[in-house]
Design a protein around this motif. Structure first.
Motif, PDB file in Angstrom:
ATOM      1  N   CYS B 162       8.085  -6.546  -3.476  1.00  0.00           N
ATOM      2  CA  CYS B 162       6.748  -7.079  -3.319  1.00  0.00           C
ATOM      3  C   CYS B 162       6.185  -6.324  -2.276  1.00  0.00           C
ATOM      4  CB  CYS B 162       6.714  -8.630  -3.155  1.00  0.00           C
ATOM      5  SG  CYS B 162       7.199  -9.457  -4.497  1.00  0.00           S
ATOM      6  N   ASN B 163       6.698  -5.214  -1.293  1.00  0.00           N
ATOM      7  CA  ASN B 163       6.130  -4.704  -0.389  1.00  0.00           C
ATOM      8  C   ASN B 163       5.574  -5.913   0.642  1.00  0.00           C
ATOM      9  OD1 ASN B 163       5.237  -2.964   1.411  1.00  0.00           O
ATOM     10  ND2 ASN B 163       3.355  -2.294   0.153  1.00  0.00           N
ATOM     11  N   ARG B 176       7.042  -1.379   3.348  1.00  0.00           N
ATOM     12  CA  ARG B 176       7.143  -0.009   2.730  1.00  0.00           C
ATOM     13  C   ARG B 176       7.431   1.039   3.861  1.00  0.00           C
ATOM     14  NH1 ARG B 176       3.311   3.943   2.911  1.00  0.00           N
ATOM     15  NH2 ARG B 176       1.124   3.226   3.877  1.00  0.00           N
ATOM     16  N   GLN B 209       9.193   5.522  -2.944  1.00  0.00           N
ATOM     17  CA  GLN B 209       8.101   4.563  -2.398  1.00  0.00           C
ATOM     18  C   GLN B 209       7.605   4.005  -3.681  1.00  0.00           C
ATOM     19  OE1 GLN B 209       6.761   3.374   0.419  1.00  0.00           O
ATOM     20  NE2 GLN B 209       8.366   4.341   1.537  1.00  0.00           N
ATOM     21  N   LEU B 210       7.666   4.531  -4.870  1.00  0.00           N
ATOM     22  CA  LEU B 210       7.259   4.237  -6.176  1.00  0.00           C
ATOM     23  C   LEU B 210       7.999   2.682  -6.367  1.00  0.00           C
ATOM     24  CD1 LEU B 210       5.116   5.243  -8.035  1.00  0.00           C
ATOM     25  CD2 LEU B 210       7.060   6.365  -9.324  1.00  0.00           C
ATOM     26  N   VAL B 212       8.874   0.566  -4.108  1.00  0.00           N
ATOM     27  CA  VAL B 212       8.409  -0.557  -3.374  1.00  0.00           C
ATOM     28  C   VAL B 212       7.004  -1.058  -3.888  1.00  0.00           C
ATOM     29  CG1 VAL B 212       7.710  -0.947  -0.921  1.00  0.00           C
ATOM     30  CG2 VAL B 212       9.393   0.825  -1.371  1.00  0.00           C
ATOM     31  N   GLY B 213       7.194  -2.461  -3.978  1.00  0.00           N
ATOM     32  CA  GLY B 213       6.000  -3.079  -4.600  1.00  0.00           C
ATOM     33  C   GLY B 213       5.820  -2.976  -5.875  1.00  0.00           C
ATOM     34  N   SER B 214       6.930  -2.587  -6.990  1.00  0.00           N
ATOM     35  CA  SER B 214       6.845  -2.329  -8.377  1.00  0.00           C
ATOM     36  C   SER B 214       7.480  -3.689  -9.009  1.00  0.00           C
ATOM     37  CB  SER B 214       7.414  -1.162  -8.764  1.00  0.00           C
ATOM     38  OG  SER B 214       8.730  -1.137  -8.471  1.00  0.00           O
ATOM     39  N   GLY B 434       2.142  -9.665  -3.780  1.00  0.00           N
ATOM     40  CA  GLY B 434       2.238  -8.828  -5.284  1.00  0.00           C
ATOM     41  C   GLY B 434       1.560  -9.455  -6.240  1.00  0.00           C
ATOM     42  N   ILE B 435       1.695  -9.119  -7.654  1.00  0.00           N
ATOM     43  CA  ILE B 435       0.741  -9.432  -8.612  1.00  0.00           C
ATOM     44  C   ILE B 435       1.568 -10.369  -9.838  1.00  0.00           C
ATOM     45  CG2 ILE B 435      -0.414  -8.422 -10.558  1.00  0.00           C
ATOM     46  CD1 ILE B 435      -1.769  -7.666  -7.733  1.00  0.00           C
ATOM     47  N   SER B 455      -0.337   3.729 -14.086  1.00  0.00           N
ATOM     48  CA  SER B 455       0.915   3.097 -14.030  1.00  0.00           C
ATOM     49  C   SER B 455       1.708   2.541 -15.111  1.00  0.00           C
ATOM     50  CB  SER B 455       0.445   1.659 -13.021  1.00  0.00           C
ATOM     51  OG  SER B 455      -0.257   2.215 -11.649  1.00  0.00           O
ATOM     52  N   ILE B 458       3.731   5.667 -16.097  1.00  0.00           N
ATOM     53  CA  ILE B 458       4.878   5.755 -15.157  1.00  0.00           C
ATOM     54  C   ILE B 458       5.944   4.518 -15.587  1.00  0.00           C
ATOM     55  CG2 ILE B 458       5.737   5.580 -12.666  1.00  0.00           C
ATOM     56  CD1 ILE B 458       3.159   6.785 -11.888  1.00  0.00           C
ATOM     57  N   PHE B 462      10.297   5.060 -16.620  1.00  0.00           N
ATOM     58  CA  PHE B 462      11.345   4.484 -16.240  1.00  0.00           C
ATOM     59  C   PHE B 462      12.057   3.586 -17.110  1.00  0.00           C
ATOM     60  CE2 PHE B 462       9.310   6.251 -12.337  1.00  0.00           C
ATOM     61  CZ  PHE B 462      10.563   6.380 -11.698  1.00  0.00           C
ATOM     62  N   LEU B 473       2.785  -7.275 -13.804  1.00  0.00           N
ATOM     63  CA  LEU B 473       1.823  -6.281 -13.221  1.00  0.00           C
ATOM     64  C   LEU B 473       0.863  -5.991 -13.964  1.00  0.00           C
ATOM     65  CD1 LEU B 473       4.061  -3.864 -11.462  1.00  0.00           C
ATOM     66  CD2 LEU B 473       2.798  -5.541 -10.448  1.00  0.00           C
ATOM     67  N   TYR B 474       0.845  -6.015 -15.311  1.00  0.00           N
ATOM     68  CA  TYR B 474      -0.245  -5.154 -16.180  1.00  0.00           C
ATOM     69  C   TYR B 474      -0.829  -6.221 -17.105  1.00  0.00           C
ATOM     70  CZ  TYR B 474       2.286  -1.461 -14.337  1.00  0.00           C
ATOM     71  OH  TYR B 474       3.045  -0.429 -13.692  1.00  0.00           O
TER      72      TYR B 474
END
Lengths: 496, 496
Positions: B162-163, B176, B209-210, B212-214, B434-435, B455, B458, B462, B473-474
């Motif tokens: 969640c960063n 992060r 870094q990708l 982090v928060g994903s 976070g989302i 996003s 990406i 993965f 997230l989406y």
């Protein structure tokens, strides 16, 4: 919209005609004076801070994000490579148009658009010069810490592309820690704005951070929002000279474990000291095998000085023959002048230098310095070392003559030895210069095949046609052996 | 390897048989006691820190990265969703298995593997508790700054996902900024190690870094290398009470422009003050409309105290009715106890709360607070506000009763109003929570369609089969209107 030109054409007359058409079309976007294709003009866009050179087909200097977007759309339609460039002071070949194509010169977009004191941030164009931003924000009591050695020339867009660092990054972090917003032109010509004047943001994956360090391979950064911090009110600097390099390494480790987080902890080895002294006559201790440059900033002179005195005491305890704490700003400037002279001074020793940039866990700095000495010995090449010892980021500089094939071959053996030693010690290829052409062959060794595969797949998402700075960052098909042979080197090239 | 089970089967007997086979196979990897599928056990994995609940099909608690990889391989073969979870103290629904599937409970992997004082970093498993790491490193003079309010429960893997932020992030940055290495299990079950014990790294795009928060949508983080800094030697805390909220907002702006970078600058509004006082009887000023909690740390008590006194003086100048500088650690603890009580105290006011987490440019904090007051008024809902005023990260808490459809409808109108006000003011949806499910419908409004499309692409790189924390997230297909209707809410659900 024009139909795509078949690049497989073999008619020189047709190719020339189409090149003229392309020039005309680009001139209509940016203005005639901002498109250059004459060989005498193009030369200026053929090099960077390394020894590499390659002429692009033409150079375009857009004046705005919108113009960048239009240029990129034309390039995309024509299937032309686009290599974004700022000051091209880069040290890894990242802005060399090695496959030809269009140089997108962002140096014209050099405005500091806003210094927002309420939100402690600056909005800049990609071509704004790092030092100019620093000076502008310091006038209003703010501070932009990342300070690459090239800060007088380098652009902030270039700093973002390479995730640049510098001596102060030990305490303050690197460029990525200061980027909170970006305007990016995608390979399609779409403009996307990411982040904002926000220092906290947990809104999904950090797309913005992906552009930092991606060296223009995922999109063209045209503007950035950069975080600023309060300008430290005091700054105290010192040097410590050591009879042995190992003593200095131990002092670095001890300082970093002491609870003090200095803003700078720089190292020069004996060769570097002497080369700088030849260049500058600054009174550096020629007999020393290592010199540390120590600095602390802070809320007041007394606390900064206390930290510096404590660091100097650690140095003396571990064998420093001489420590010198600058009494005032003028004396501090003298100490820094020596540090700044390192790169130009080393550049005079031999016709060429490969300025390396490996990073290792800070505890491995002594081991890495030992490895470099052995590599220099083994290959019979001078490899003076300096760098940011406090964060494990060292710059071994391999000095050589590009005209001497035997020396070039030695460099081809020595550089991989340095990379592999760093990787073996838990480190990696670059702390602040980036990968460009110079280190791409070693990416799989450094990161593993899976990480490189994922990065390539992300590249494909952003740039399906492979037009943005093609060939950079990722291994070529020729592979690791003889990696200098893969570089666009015009040895003996004389700028006209 | 078993063939893939056809999930379209409609035979309950066959489905049961296959569920048993899956259980057996997973038990062979992690041990029988670490697979749970009985309804009475599964309940424990059905909720998070919000009001959402949904039972997964089963829960697996692996003990190592290798076990995670094996579990993921089985899930991938079976086409089962995988939702990684630590303490599930998250406030955005990120760990709710809303489409069923397998909960990957990482709480068992709770070891601090190494505290490396030489390199000032820690190596932890994903399930290690944030506070436990903080306490462990402080014993050796080091400091891990990110401090989410849930630090007593939350895991470091969850913080990475969640960063996460916290009060100290104003000065020290968010999660992060401390992640320098990750071990990640990819959707294929491959294990990839990124970064290392390195604080500087310019080796290609920041894949690390990708993650982090994903929020577990790109891979399962199983270990992290976290940067540590020297533990500040002193810490001074104060509060300032204001008759009007606007005065406090102005004080925040003035402090942030004063050249002081406090480690903490927290705000509570009048409702929050009174709710906390009801809960804690700590002697908070009930008549005040705003309370600021100010803290500075530093090299010594005197300099920290000087900064805090200067901040208190600014507060008085701008109308604070009372300022109180803690004389010692015990008094400091009292002030912090009030801040920490905010969330539980608000939780007692009404059956449910939607704890929001918007972030705006810090200069827009007064405007945002004004907007929230208007939104509360317009929809007739109590929305007390507290948060990290110094960095623009506010927590408006919408209080309501999930059993009352009319109130739920009001929340469905009020929350989007808050998000849109933040976006209009240059802010975004989340500063540190976070989302998850709660804010996904607003991602396009916040980031634009292009960023969301990138996003998603990406994500596809993965996780081509969409098995990692699917749907988070989406935006869902149902869209923004009535967004609470898209959530897995078991209203009236009584845990057994």
């Amino acid at each position: 919209m024009k139909e795509k030109i078949d690049s497989s054409t073999h008619s020189p007359a047709l190719a020339l005609h189409r090149a003229r058409e392309l020039r005309t079309e680009l001139a209509a976007i940016v203005g005639d004076e901002w498109v250059q294709d004459a060989p005498s003009e193009i030369i200026a866009y053929s090099y960077d801070g390394t020894f590499q050179q390659k002429r692009p087909d033409l150079a375009v200097s857009p004046g705005s994000t919108e113009e960048v977007a239009e240029v990129v759309k034309v390039a995309a339609r024509e299937g032309r490579a686009i290599v974004a460039r700022g000051a091209s002071s880069g040290l890894a070949g990242g802005t060399i148009a090695e496959r030809g194509g269009i140089i997108l010169n962002l140096a014209r977009m050099d405005r500091i658009l806003e210094i927002d004191t309420d939100n402690a941030c600056a909005v800049v164009e990609a071509g704004a010069i790092t030092l100019q931003l620093q000076e502008a924000v310091e006038k209003v009591g703010l501070f932009y810490p990342p300070d690459p050695a090239s800060s007088r020339q380098s652009t902030l867009g270039g700093n973002v592309a390479c995730n640049s660092g510098g001596p102060r990054c030990l305490k303050y972090g690197v460029t990525r820690d200061y980027v909170t917003g970006l305007t990016v032109v995608l390979a399609s010509g779409e403009i996307v704005r990411l982040g904002g004047k926000l220092t906290k943001n947990s809104t999904g994956p950090q797309l913005l951070q992906l552009f930092v360090g991606s060296e223009g391979t995922l999109g063209i950064v045209t503007q950035a929002i950069l975080k600023l911090v309060p300008l430290p009110r005091a700054r105290v600097t010192a040097t410590a000279a050591f009879p042995e390099l190992a003593q200095a390494s131990r002092a670095v480790a001890r300082i970093m474990a002491s609870g003090i987080l200095p803003c700078t902890l720089e190292l020069m080895d004996g060769t570097t000291i002497n080369v700088v002294e030849d260049f500058l006559q600054a009174g550096l201790p020629r007999a020393a095998q290592a010199l540390l440059l120590l600095e602390q900033d802070g809320a007041d002179e007394a606390s900064a000085r206390r930290d510096v005195e404590a660091m100097a005491a650690i140095c003396r305890e571990l064998g420093a023959s001489e420590t010198r704490v600058a009494a005032d700003a003028a004396e501090r400037e003298t100490l820094w002048a020596a540090r700044r002279a390192v790169s130009p001074a080393l550049g005079r020793l031999r016709p060429n230098k490969l300025g390396e940039d490996i990073v290792v866990p800070k505890s491995q700095v002594p081991a890495m310095i030992g490895e470099i000495a052995q590599i220099a010995e083994r290959h019979g090449l001078p490899i003076p070392v300096f760098g940011h010892a406090g964060d494990g980021n060292l710059h071994p500089n391999i000095l050589f003559d590009l005209r001497d094939p035997e020396e070039v071959h030695k460099v081809e053996l020595a550089a991989p030895d340095i990379f592999r030693a760093a990787i073996r010690l838990g480190g990696t290829l670059s702390g602040e210069h980036g990968i460009g052409t110079l280190k791409r062959e070693f990416m799989e060794e450094a990161q593993g095949a899976t990480a490189v595969r994922l990065s390539r797949a992300i590249k494909k998402v952003f740039d399906p046609e492979g037009l943005l700075n093609p060939g950079k960052l990722y291994p070529t098909e020729n592979g690791v052996e003889g990696f200098l042979a893969n570089l666009p080197v015009l040895a003996g090239f004389t700028p006209g």
